[in-house]
Scaffold this motif. Structure first.
Motif, PDB file in Angstrom:
ATOM      1  N   ILE A 153       0.370  -1.187  -0.274  1.00 16.14           N
ATOM      2  CA  ILE A 153       0.116   0.040   0.093  1.00 16.14           C
ATOM      3  C   ILE A 153       0.399   1.616  -0.063  1.00 16.14           C
ATOM      4  O   ILE A 153       1.826   1.322   0.729  1.00 16.14           O
ATOM      5  CB  ILE A 153      -1.068   0.558   1.648  1.00 16.14           C
ATOM      6  N   VAL A 154       0.886   2.180  -0.594  1.00 20.74           N
ATOM      7  CA  VAL A 154       1.205   3.702  -0.882  1.00 20.74           C
ATOM      8  C   VAL A 154       0.015   4.346  -0.086  1.00 20.74           C
ATOM      9  O   VAL A 154      -1.206   4.686  -2.238  1.00 20.74           O
ATOM     10  CB  VAL A 154       2.214   3.705  -2.088  1.00 20.74           C
ATOM     11  N   THR A 155      -0.101   5.585   0.282  1.00 22.93           N
ATOM     12  CA  THR A 155      -0.676   6.135   0.488  1.00 22.93           C
ATOM     13  C   THR A 155      -0.897   7.018   1.871  1.00 22.93           C
ATOM     14  O   THR A 155       0.736   7.341   2.289  1.00 22.93           O
ATOM     15  CB  THR A 155      -2.218   5.217   0.992  1.00 22.93           C
ATOM     16  N   VAL A 160      -3.446   1.235  11.130  1.00 21.21           N
ATOM     17  CA  VAL A 160      -3.091   0.067   9.964  1.00 21.21           C
ATOM     18  C   VAL A 160      -3.431  -1.132  11.545  1.00 21.21           C
ATOM     19  O   VAL A 160      -2.507  -0.803  11.786  1.00 21.21           O
ATOM     20  CB  VAL A 160      -2.016   0.168   9.335  1.00 21.21           C
ATOM     21  N   GLU A 161      -4.008  -1.714  10.489  1.00 26.19           N
ATOM     22  CA  GLU A 161      -3.818  -2.860  11.463  1.00 26.19           C
ATOM     23  C   GLU A 161      -3.203  -3.954  10.412  1.00 26.19           C
ATOM     24  O   GLU A 161      -4.638  -4.443   9.333  1.00 26.19           O
ATOM     25  CB  GLU A 161      -5.183  -3.027  11.790  1.00 26.19           C
ATOM     26  N   ASP A 173       5.150   5.226   9.663  1.00 26.35           N
ATOM     27  CA  ASP A 173       4.850   5.821  10.504  1.00 26.35           C
ATOM     28  C   ASP A 173       3.689   7.091   9.613  1.00 26.35           C
ATOM     29  O   ASP A 173       4.510   8.123   8.959  1.00 26.35           O
ATOM     30  CB  ASP A 173       5.064   6.879  11.772  1.00 26.35           C
ATOM     31  N   PHE A 174       2.590   7.544   9.970  1.00 21.09           N
ATOM     32  CA  PHE A 174       1.174   8.451   9.346  1.00 21.09           C
ATOM     33  C   PHE A 174       1.202   9.127  11.018  1.00 21.09           C
ATOM     34  O   PHE A 174       0.856   8.761  11.572  1.00 21.09           O
ATOM     35  CB  PHE A 174       0.151   7.572   8.531  1.00 21.09           C
ATOM     36  N   ASN A 175       0.610  10.931  10.154  1.00 22.40           N
ATOM     37  CA  ASN A 175       0.596  11.707  10.330  1.00 22.40           C
ATOM     38  C   ASN A 175      -0.880  11.591  10.590  1.00 22.40           C
ATOM     39  O   ASN A 175      -1.299  11.781  11.421  1.00 22.40           O
ATOM     40  CB  ASN A 175       1.159  13.656  10.419  1.00 22.40           C
ATOM     41  N   ALA A 193       3.523   2.358   3.048  1.00 24.34           N
ATOM     42  CA  ALA A 193       3.824   3.500   2.844  1.00 24.34           C
ATOM     43  C   ALA A 193       3.611   4.604   2.699  1.00 24.34           C
ATOM     44  O   ALA A 193       2.800   4.568   1.814  1.00 24.34           O
ATOM     45  CB  ALA A 193       5.554   2.639   1.984  1.00 24.34           C
ATOM     46  N   LYS A 194       4.088   5.844   2.697  1.00 20.54           N
ATOM     47  CA  LYS A 194       3.341   7.127   2.540  1.00 20.54           C
ATOM     48  C   LYS A 194       4.733   7.547   0.961  1.00 20.54           C
ATOM     49  O   LYS A 194       5.155   6.943   0.909  1.00 20.54           O
ATOM     50  CB  LYS A 194       4.304   8.209   3.182  1.00 20.54           C
TER      51      LYS A 194
END
Length: 196
Positions: A153-155, A160-161, A173-175, A193-194
Motif C-alpha cells: 500500500i502507498v497512501t 493500520v492494523e 509512521d503516518f501523521n 508506505a507514504k
C-alpha cells in the motif's frame, strides 16, 4: 506440410454510465490480472482480454442491480472443461481493466488474480487466494486479505492494523490517520508506505 494456427484474443470494451452506481463488485475467479484506476470521469470503462485454449468459451458478464455493478467471468460452453483446477488456469488467461469514477466502493474476490489499484476510493474489500494486492492511492476504509500474495500500500492517510502469519510487516509512521486499513495475509509480506 506444416502450418501454424493463431488465435486472436477475445476482447471486450464497454463504457457505462456510473450515475446510479455506488459499488463495483468483481467476482474475479479465473482473472489473472485485475487493474482498477479511478478518474474524474462519470463513466465506467471496462476492458477485458481473454486468451488461451478456451478463451471463446468464457464471457465477461456485467450486471447492474441495487446501485451495484457486478462483474464476473461465465463459462458458456457445452463442452466439459477438464475439472483439474490447475488445468483451467493454463487454458484461459483473463485480464480485467476498469476505469471508474472516484469515491466508489470496490469489492473484489479472486482465486488467482493479482489486483492493482490506483486512485481514490470510498472503501475497498479484497479477498485473494494466490494473487497479490498493490494499492496506490486513498480509501476511507480498506479490508484486504490474502492467502499467499503480498500486500503493498502507498497512501497519504492510514491507521493500520496489519498481520501476517508467515511474512514480514513493514509500516511507515503516518501523521494523517483518517483512513483505516485492515490488512491480513497468511504467507505474504505486508508493506504500507507514504508516497515519496
Amino acid at each position: 506440410m506444416s502450418f501454424a494456427v493463431t488465435r486472436a484474443q477475445n476482447k471486450l470494451q464497454k463504457e457505462i454510465s456510473a450515475e446510479h452506481i455506488k459499488v463495483i463488485s468483481i467476482q474475479g475467479d479465473q482473472f489473472f490480472n485485475i487493474i482498477v484506476s479511478s478518474s474524474k470521469k462519470d463513466k465506467i470503462s471496462i476492458s477485458s482480454i481473454l486468451d488461451g485454449e478456451y478463451q471463446n468459451d468464457f464471457q465477461l458478464v456485467v450486471k447492474e442491480e441495487n446501485n451495484t455493478l457486478n462483474l464476473s467471468l461465465a463459462y458458456l460452453s457445452l463442452i466439459d472443461m477438464p475439472d483439474d483446477k490447475r488445468n483451467a488456469h493454463k487454458v484461459i488467461a483473463a485480464m480485467l481493466y476498469l476505469e471508474i469514477p472516484e469515491h466508489l466502493s470496490l469489492n473484489i474476490i479472486s482465486d488467482i488474480g493479482h489486483v492493482t489499484l490506483n486512485g481514490v476510493f470510498n472503501s475497498l474489500s479484497i479477498e485473494l487466494l494466490q494473487g497479490q494486492c498493490s494499492v496506490k492511492g486513498e480509501s476511507k476504509s480498506a479490508i484486504i486479505n490474502t492467502l499467499d500474495g503480498d500486500i503493498s500500500i502507498v497512501t497519504k492517510s492510514a491507521t493500520v492494523e496489519a498481520k501476517s502469519n508467515h511474512g514480514k510487516v513493514i509500516i511507515d509512521d503516518f501523521n494523517n490517520k483518517d483512513a483505516i486499513w485492515k490488512l491480513t495475509s497468511i504467507n505474504g509480506n505486508i508493506t504500507v508506505a507514504k508516497p515519496n
